[in-house]
Design a protein around this motif. Structure first.
Motif, PDB file in Angstrom:
ATOM      1  N   PRO A 194       0.817  -1.226   0.000  1.00  0.00           N
ATOM      2  CA  PRO A 194       0.000   0.000   0.000  1.00  0.00           C
ATOM      3  C   PRO A 194       0.847   1.271   0.000  1.00  0.00           C
ATOM      4  N   GLY A 195       1.946   1.268   0.745  1.00  0.00           N
ATOM      5  CA  GLY A 195       2.823   2.432   0.767  1.00  0.00           C
ATOM      6  C   GLY A 195       3.538   2.679  -0.537  1.00  0.00           C
ATOM      7  N   LEU A 196       3.586   1.655  -1.379  1.00  0.00           N
ATOM      8  CA  LEU A 196       4.187   1.789  -2.703  1.00  0.00           C
ATOM      9  C   LEU A 196       3.163   2.153  -3.764  1.00  0.00           C
ATOM     10  N   GLY A 197       1.910   2.373  -3.346  1.00  0.00           N
ATOM     11  CA  GLY A 197       0.869   2.801  -4.274  1.00  0.00           C
ATOM     12  C   GLY A 197       0.118   1.692  -4.963  1.00  0.00           C
ATOM     13  N   ALA A 198       0.267   0.445  -4.528  1.00  0.00           N
ATOM     14  CA  ALA A 198      -0.428  -0.677  -5.156  1.00  0.00           C
ATOM     15  C   ALA A 198      -1.925  -0.599  -4.882  1.00  0.00           C
ATOM     16  N   PRO A 199      -2.742  -1.127  -5.795  1.00  0.00           N
ATOM     17  CA  PRO A 199      -4.203  -1.095  -5.596  1.00  0.00           C
ATOM     18  C   PRO A 199      -4.601  -1.919  -4.372  1.00  0.00           C
ATOM     19  N   LEU A 200      -5.278  -1.276  -3.421  1.00  0.00           N
ATOM     20  CA  LEU A 200      -5.578  -1.920  -2.141  1.00  0.00           C
ATOM     21  C   LEU A 200      -6.467  -3.144  -2.306  1.00  0.00           C
ATOM     22  N   ALA A 201      -7.416  -3.091  -3.232  1.00  0.00           N
ATOM     23  CA  ALA A 201      -8.326  -4.226  -3.416  1.00  0.00           C
ATOM     24  C   ALA A 201      -7.552  -5.468  -3.851  1.00  0.00           C
ATOM     25  N   VAL A 202      -6.540  -5.267  -4.669  1.00  0.00           N
ATOM     26  CA  VAL A 202      -5.741  -6.403  -5.132  1.00  0.00           C
ATOM     27  C   VAL A 202      -4.863  -6.922  -3.999  1.00  0.00           C
ATOM     28  N   VAL A 203      -4.279  -6.024  -3.215  1.00  0.00           N
ATOM     29  CA  VAL A 203      -3.454  -6.446  -2.084  1.00  0.00           C
ATOM     30  C   VAL A 203      -4.279  -7.277  -1.111  1.00  0.00           C
ATOM     31  N   GLU A 204      -5.496  -6.846  -0.813  1.00  0.00           N
ATOM     32  CA  GLU A 204      -6.360  -7.609   0.095  1.00  0.00           C
ATOM     33  C   GLU A 204      -6.776  -8.938  -0.513  1.00  0.00           C
ATOM     34  N   ASP A 205      -6.957  -8.970  -1.816  1.00  0.00           N
ATOM     35  CA  ASP A 205      -7.279 -10.216  -2.506  1.00  0.00           C
ATOM     36  C   ASP A 205      -6.150 -11.233  -2.327  1.00  0.00           C
ATOM     37  N   ILE A 206      -4.914 -10.782  -2.496  1.00  0.00           N
ATOM     38  CA  ILE A 206      -3.760 -11.672  -2.314  1.00  0.00           C
ATOM     39  C   ILE A 206      -3.678 -12.144  -0.862  1.00  0.00           C
TER      40      ILE A 206
END
Length: 245
Positions: A194-206
């Motif tokens: 998240p701090g690197l700007g990645a899409p939060l929905a995708v991070v939570e999916d992973i």
């Protein structure tokens, strides 16, 4: 425990080949192993160069384990005398149920030195030279530039869980390695994204697929997830490569 039972059977079959050492790296060694979801990443040191007979014996060993739970995720590279120091040289490797040849990368070598788990024999530091920081950094940048950046253009890949998961976590791990000079786990990579700007929905999916109990994703989300990932990764890789090349 299925993991330990598989490792015990693997070692029992491997020891007649006389390996001086067998080590684990990746999540199994680093404390982020998720049984049934993580691969078993191993390195075995062989006492002699690989011959056709020795390659056949290695393939036979792995083939005999195929009925074991988790065996599909057991990957092992085989280092041999006179070649183990070369991080670009391909080595005999069993992965994805077949023999191939792959390098034992600077990242893997640094993992072995930092937190490698000894399954048999001496520690990695006794047999492998350390990886200098410039060599590690050069590999990390090259991997992002030459492997991951071209892959971003192939939209079909990014409908698969594995590409989304590994693509994003590898970027985060690369960023932390280059910025701070240390290796991080996939769990830590998810915290960094998240701090690197990645899409939060995708991070939570992973995160849910790695650590939770998710329902199968809807086809619409699979497509959208791939689009979000590719839209983020392309510019993020370009920025990382530009900053550290």
């Amino acid at each position: 425990m299925p993991t330990q039972e598989l490792l015990d059977r693997f070692l029992a079959g491997l020891l007649p080949l006389g390996p001086p050492a067998v080590w684990a790296h990746g999540s199994l060694a680093g404390g982020d192993y998720q049984e049934g979801r993580s691969d078993l990443d191993l390195i075995a040191v062989l006492p002699q160069p690989v011959t056709p007979v020795l390659a056949w014996r290695v393939a036979t060993l792995h083939s005999r384990l195929r009925a074991e739970p988790l065996a599909a995720g057991l990957h092992c590279s085989y280092l041999t005398p006179g070649t183990s120091h070369d991080s670009r040289r391909p080595h005999l490797t069993w992965a994805h149920r077949r023999l191939t040849r792959r390098p034992v990368t600077p990242v893997t070598r640094r993992e072995l030195h930092t937190f490698g788990r000894v399954l048999y024999g001496p520690a990695p530091a006794d047999l492998l030279a350390p990886v200098p920081d410039p060599e590690l950094d050069e590999f990390v940048v090259r991997d992002q530039r030459e492997f991951w950046r071209p892959a971003v253009r192939r939209a079909r890949l990014w409908t698969q869980d594995i590409w989304v998961d590994v693509g994003l976590t590898t970027l985060a791990r690369a960023a932390v390695t280059l910025r701070e000079g240390r290796l991080i786990s996939k769990r830590e990579a998810l915290e960094a994204l998240p701090g690197l700007g990645a899409p939060l929905a995708v991070v939570e999916d992973i995160r849910e697929r790695r650590y939770g109990n998710p329902a199968p994703p809807a086809p619409e989300w699979t497509v959208r997830r791939g689009e979000l990932t590719r839209s983020y990764l392309g510019p993020a890789i370009d920025a990382l490569v530009a900053a550290y090349s």
